[in-house]
Design an enzyme around this catalytic site. Structure first.
Site, mmCIF file in Angstrom:
data_model
loop_
_atom_site.group_PDB
_atom_site.id
_atom_site.type_symbol
_atom_site.label_atom_id
_atom_site.label_comp_id
_atom_site.label_asym_id
_atom_site.label_seq_id
_atom_site.Cartn_x
_atom_site.Cartn_y
_atom_site.Cartn_z
ATOM 1 N N GLU A 9 0.804 -1.225 0.000
ATOM 2 C CA GLU A 9 0.000 0.000 0.000
ATOM 3 C C GLU A 9 0.835 1.271 0.000
ATOM 4 O O GLU A 9 0.492 2.245 -0.653
ATOM 5 C CB GLU A 9 -0.923 0.066 1.237
ATOM 6 C CG GLU A 9 -1.896 -1.062 1.361
ATOM 7 C CD GLU A 9 -1.433 -2.059 2.389
ATOM 8 O OE1 GLU A 9 -0.260 -2.461 2.314
ATOM 9 O OE2 GLU A 9 -2.240 -2.452 3.247
ATOM 10 N N ASP A 82 -1.824 -5.158 3.772
ATOM 11 C CA ASP A 82 -1.891 -5.459 5.206
ATOM 12 C C ASP A 82 -2.698 -6.732 5.494
ATOM 13 O O ASP A 82 -3.651 -7.046 4.775
ATOM 14 C CB ASP A 82 -2.522 -4.283 5.966
ATOM 15 C CG ASP A 82 -1.543 -3.133 6.152
ATOM 16 O OD1 ASP A 82 -0.343 -3.334 5.944
ATOM 17 O OD2 ASP A 82 -1.990 -2.025 6.521
ATOM 18 N N ASP A 84 -5.256 -7.856 7.085
ATOM 19 C CA ASP A 84 -6.564 -7.723 7.718
ATOM 20 C C ASP A 84 -7.628 -7.606 6.634
ATOM 21 O O ASP A 84 -7.337 -7.719 5.440
ATOM 22 C CB ASP A 84 -6.592 -6.519 8.666
ATOM 23 C CG ASP A 84 -6.239 -5.206 7.977
ATOM 24 O OD1 ASP A 84 -6.180 -5.170 6.722
ATOM 25 O OD2 ASP A 84 -6.032 -4.209 8.678
ATOM 26 N N GLU A 86 -9.291 -5.057 5.511
ATOM 27 C CA GLU A 86 -9.058 -3.928 4.602
ATOM 28 C C GLU A 86 -7.958 -4.264 3.608
ATOM 29 O O GLU A 86 -8.070 -3.994 2.411
ATOM 30 C CB GLU A 86 -8.680 -2.686 5.419
ATOM 31 C CG GLU A 86 -8.897 -1.363 4.701
ATOM 32 C CD GLU A 86 -10.352 -0.961 4.622
ATOM 33 O OE1 GLU A 86 -10.671 -0.131 3.758
ATOM 34 O OE2 GLU A 86 -11.169 -1.485 5.400
ATOM 35 N N TYR A 300 2.407 -6.000 13.282
ATOM 36 C CA TYR A 300 1.220 -5.345 12.732
ATOM 37 C C TYR A 300 0.397 -4.689 13.843
ATOM 38 O O TYR A 300 0.230 -5.257 14.926
ATOM 39 C CB TYR A 300 0.362 -6.338 11.952
ATOM 40 C CG TYR A 300 -0.725 -5.667 11.163
ATOM 41 C CD1 TYR A 300 -0.421 -4.653 10.255
ATOM 42 C CD2 TYR A 300 -2.055 -6.016 11.341
ATOM 43 C CE1 TYR A 300 -1.421 -4.022 9.541
ATOM 44 C CE2 TYR A 300 -3.057 -5.395 10.620
ATOM 45 C CZ TYR A 300 -2.733 -4.387 9.723
ATOM 46 O OH TYR A 300 -3.725 -3.751 9.025
ATOM 47 N N ARG A 302 -2.863 -3.403 13.960
ATOM 48 C CA ARG A 302 -4.326 -3.473 14.122
ATOM 49 C C ARG A 302 -4.696 -4.888 14.555
ATOM 50 O O ARG A 302 -4.764 -5.800 13.747
ATOM 51 C CB ARG A 302 -5.029 -3.074 12.828
ATOM 52 C CG ARG A 302 -4.813 -1.601 12.504
ATOM 53 C CD ARG A 302 -5.480 -1.165 11.217
ATOM 54 N NE ARG A 302 -5.197 0.242 10.960
ATOM 55 C CZ ARG A 302 -4.140 0.699 10.295
ATOM 56 N NH1 ARG A 302 -3.275 -0.174 9.798
ATOM 57 N NH2 ARG A 302 -3.943 1.977 10.127
ATOM 58 N N HIS A 346 -4.277 -11.747 14.483
ATOM 59 C CA HIS A 346 -2.849 -11.410 14.490
ATOM 60 C C HIS A 346 -2.306 -11.467 15.905
ATOM 61 O O HIS A 346 -3.049 -11.470 16.875
ATOM 62 C CB HIS A 346 -2.627 -10.003 13.929
ATOM 63 C CG HIS A 346 -3.355 -9.743 12.664
ATOM 64 N ND1 HIS A 346 -3.060 -10.415 11.503
ATOM 65 C CD2 HIS A 346 -4.391 -8.922 12.377
ATOM 66 C CE1 HIS A 346 -3.868 -9.999 10.549
ATOM 67 N NE2 HIS A 346 -4.692 -9.101 11.053
#
Length: 688
Positions: A9, A82, A84, A86, A300, A302, A346
């Protein structure tokens, strides 16, 4: 030589990963999402199973063109967004744009940006997990249906620029409800009696507090009750009736989740959730470290899990043993309980290498980055250390029929506090006494108190409340708070979040006409359903359909029932330009004064809220409430810029007895202090 293309990203992440992969790989950044729902319209085909109508995000044309060019040249393409929902959705959109078969092994994920993690991820690509994409897509569609249905209604009935949302509206309701609790709070009087007692053989004193009798606790409600007890006490002596000593333990805190990191960074450093996540993102994506180059410093960011990998456990065990000795290891490996509603996708947030101690890399970090890294590093190491051990002392002291209690504690073994410097534990030692021993009264101190209303939410306590009630997920806490602040529903007052008039008004309308949208249990239940979409227990269209059909009926009913509310307030101020009366209007940044003769006259000016106090530095100015660019309240002169008097603290109508400057009220850590506004003067008064 053919290259493999890796797409991430952000450019910072691309730079770090490039270093680990070498010349056989080309790493490019999509700069976040490349497709989304259109901003100008709903973008949901409700009649055809709520199909989203994605478009290329404006300004992403050149990026997509570059990615397509590199994709044509590559022998393999890895989507490394990432790990997750998203990130999975971004990879899915990239696969669609670049004509990548999502069922093939094109997706790689890693929990930390280190050479070992990246190399291992490249060796184990997988297909895109469509269920994760479905869960993200369902959330996006739900939010769009709510926002793009209710917001236009609010524009029509209240004013333009307002918005509603599944999570933001519930967060606003929490803040409004707390403010009403405070407004409706009635203080109750209560008293305490503290006795300072001495022994005949020890220089240490004993601070003992009135408890009641041996049979039960007694609440002291007024002065008369206290005076009666004081009269009784004066006629009797103090004698030790019981002594208790216990060895107690305090376990270390678990490593950080997104929520606990945001809370602790706010409490320890005063960082907003937005700032904390920005700093954490920088530490995760990679920092240029002297002697190492660019490296990701933390895992990570989140996550709702406190789980850590076996490899990380082995490393931290080795570090603790070599640095502090085996004595600082727990008797058995730490296992933190997983919360019932945690996704646990995670690991906890931890340093990528425990051997990279904060002080060793301090010169490569900004002060804020260093603070956050040290907090994460210490919390992680401490979480795998032995308990803090202390002796807990309790002494019961009888004065006739009345009982006083004294408590103390003394460290036996520092355990995890050897490392974790962000917890203050104050020891309080007590002298050695024996049952039946008579104590000498040094001083008796009765004090009147009044119960306090519940405190307003800070960002930290709001995040904690949202997490406990299941409102939103780790990735949503920070943007939710930013949204309700930017919309003007909530404002900051010192470190606290306070609803504005607009916030109250909007919340009242939503509570009356859209009760489900602001219902905490309903919102938490919806989050649980999105989690079920992710694991394949329910189809995303079913979730949307079950929500939208009753919601549409509610929306149609509200359209008819809500009357237009005129937010314009008349004033007796006259327009500087045409002489017409000015009116108060709401803008994006709060209230302002505008000419009532609009559109013929477009004169506007700031609305000054007067405190009723005169400026101490000029003859004719008033002290008014102002807002800084960051939304922080301060007090200044109405004659600004001619007069530049200002103070961050609320002014009073009193003058300093030492220098005649005005006295101001300073609120810190729930403690109110009246102090002099003159920085050179040290006069202050402590208040309750």
């Amino acid at each position: 030589m053919a290259q493999s293309l890796v797409i991430v990203e952000s450019p910072a992440k691309a730079k770090t990963i490039s270093k680990f992969l070498g010349r056989k790989y080309k790493v490019k950044a999509s700069i976040g999402h490349i497709r989304d729902l259109p901003k100008s319209k709903m973008g949901i085909d409700i009649e055809h199973n709520y199909a989203p109508k994605y478009i290329t995000i404006r300004g992403k044309g050149e990026i997509i063109k570059e990615l397509k060019k590199e994709a044509k040249k590559a022998d393999k393409i890895f989507l490394a967004t990432d790990p997750d929902r998203e990130g999975e959705a971004i990879s899915w959109h990239l696969a669609n744009i670049l004509s990548i078969d999502e069922s093939k092994n094109c997706r790689i994920e890693f929990n930390e940006i280190t050479s070992k993690a990246i190399q291992n991820a490249i060796k184990h690509p997988r297909p895109i997990k469509k269920k994760l994409v479905d869960a993200q897509q369902a959330r996006r569609i739900l939010d769009r249906l709510v926002g793009y249905s209710i917001s236009p209604l609010l524009w029509k009935k209240l004013r333009k620029g307002l918005s509603a949302g599944r999570v933001q509206s519930v967060a606003t309701k929490l803040i409004c409800d707390r403010e009403r609790e405070i407004q409706n709070f009635t203080p109750k009087e209560y008293w305490t009696i503290d006795a300072l007692l001495n022994t005949s053989k020890d220089i240490k004193s004993i601070d003992a507090s009135f408890y009641g009798t041996k049979e039960s606790k007694i609440e002291l409600n007024n002065k008369e009750e206290v005076e009666e007890i004081l009269s009784y006490i004066s006629k009797h002596s103090f004698k030790v009736s019981d002594v208790d000593k216990k060895l107690k333990r305090r376990k270390p805190y678990p490593p950080f989740t997104t929520s606990s990191l945001q809370q602790e960074a706010s409490n320890k450093f005063g960082y907003s959730t937005k700032k904390t996540m920005l700093l954490a993102q920088q530490l995760y994506e990679g920092i240029d470290i002297d002697g190492e180059g660019t490296v990701g410093l933390i895992t990570y960011i989140r996550t709702d899990s406190t789980r850590i990998s076996e490899e990380a456990k082995a490393d931290v065990t080795k570090f603790i043993t070599e640095t502090y000795s085996k004595e600082y290891l727990p008797s058995s490996s730490r296992k933190n309980a997983v919360k019932k509603d945690a996704q646990d996708a995670h690991e906890a947030i931890r340093p990528t290498s425990v051997f990279r101690q904060p002080k060793s890399i301090k010169n490569s970090l900004t002060n804020d980055q260093y603070n956050l890294y040290r907090l994460i590093w210490e919390r992680f190491v401490a979480s795998q250390m032995a308990d803090y051990k202390y002796n807990s002392y309790s002494i019961d002291i009888l004065n006739g029929k009345y009982l006083f209690k004294a408590k103390g504690m003394k460290k036996v073994f520092d355990g995890f506090l050897k490392v974790y410097s962000f917890t203050n534990i104050s020891e309080k030692d007590l002298p050695t006494v024996e049952i039946g021993e008579e104590l000498l009264l040094d001083n008796i101190d009765p004090k009147q108190h009044f119960t306090q209303p519940p405190a307003r939410y800070t960002e930290a306590t709001l995040v904690k409340e949202m997490e406990e009630k299941g409102i939103g997920r780790p990735s949503t806490y920070s943007p939710t708070i930013s949204t309700i602040l930017s919309r003007g529903y909530v404002e900051r007052e010192a470190k606290y979040l306070k609803p504005t008039e607009l916030g109250f008004l909007t919340n009242d309308i939503l509570e009356k006409h859209f009760p489900d949208i602001v219902d905490i249990d309903f919102t938490a239940d919806m989050e649980a359903k999105l989690d079920k979409v992710e694991i394949g227990k329910i189809h995303w269209v079913e979730v949307i359909d079950n929500f939208y059909k009753p919601f549409k009926n509610t929306l149609d009913k509200a359209e008819k029932e809500i009357e237009k509310i005129d937010l314009t307030e008349k004033t007796d101020e006259v327009c500087d330009k045409c002489g017409s009366f000015m009116v108060v209007k709401y803008g994006r940044y709060g209230k302002f004064l505008a000419c009532s003769n609009y559109p013929d006259c477009d004169f506007t000016k700031s609305l000054l809220i007067k405190t009723g106090l005169k400026c101490p530095e000029c003859d004719d100015g008033d002290i008014v409430v102002r807002k800084s660019k960051k939304g922080r309240t301060f007090y200044g002169c109405s004659n600004f810029p001619k007069c530049r008097f200002m103070t961050w603290n609320q002014p009073t109508d009193r003058k300093c007895p030492e220098c005649n400057s005005i006295l101001v009220i300073q609120n810190r850590k729930n403690k109110k202090t009246i102090k002099c506004s003159n920085k050179e003067c040290k006069y202050k008064e402590e208040t309750q």
